[in-house]
Design an enzyme around this catalytic site. Structure first.
Site, short mmCIF file in Angstrom:
data_model
loop_
_atom_site.label_atom_id
_atom_site.label_comp_id
_atom_site.label_asym_id
_atom_site.label_seq_id
_atom_site.Cartn_x
_atom_site.Cartn_y
_atom_site.Cartn_z
N CYS A 28 0.84 -1.20 0.00
CA CYS A 28 0.00 0.00 0.00
C CYS A 28 0.87 1.26 0.00
O CYS A 28 1.55 1.55 0.98
CB CYS A 28 -0.91 -0.04 1.23
N CYS A 31 0.11 3.71 2.77
CA CYS A 31 0.62 3.21 4.06
C CYS A 31 2.11 3.51 4.18
O CYS A 31 2.59 3.96 5.22
CB CYS A 31 0.38 1.70 4.19
#
Length: 103
Positions: A28, A31
């Site tokens: 991600c 993230c």
């Protein structure tokens, strides 16, 4: 930030004081964007325990908690959910700190 190891650990931690679970995944990009900011966020909000939850490892838990976008934050105090910052959008340090301050 400590990594969640089991569902049992999740149950224990959510019932113990003020805990923020950060849901994310290695792949991600959003993230990875906030990862370098998390130590500073943690030190500025030291009344919380922060736990990283790997979405890919705990997909059933994420589904049970309605965590569909990452990164997402779910906060508990002594077993009661006190807030969630859940969306698919990139989050800034300021947004995360504002979320935590509002709890």
């Amino acid at each position: 930030m400590k990594e969640l190891k089991s569902i049992e650990e999740f149950e224990t931690l959510k019932n113990k004081g003020k805990t923020v679970f950060m849901f994310g995944a290695d792949w991600c990009g959003d993230c990875r964007y906030i990862d370098p900011l998390m130590p500073e966020i943690e030190s500025e909000n030291d009344d919380f325990t922060f736990i990283h939850v790997d979405r890919d490892e705990f997909m059933d838990l994420c589904a049970d908690l309605a965590i569909f976008g990452i990164p997402s934050f779910l906060a508990y105090e002594d077993g009661e959910e006190i807030g969630r910052f859940v969306s698919k959008d990139r989050k800034t340090k300021e947004e995360i700190n504002d979320f935590l301050a509002a709890l």
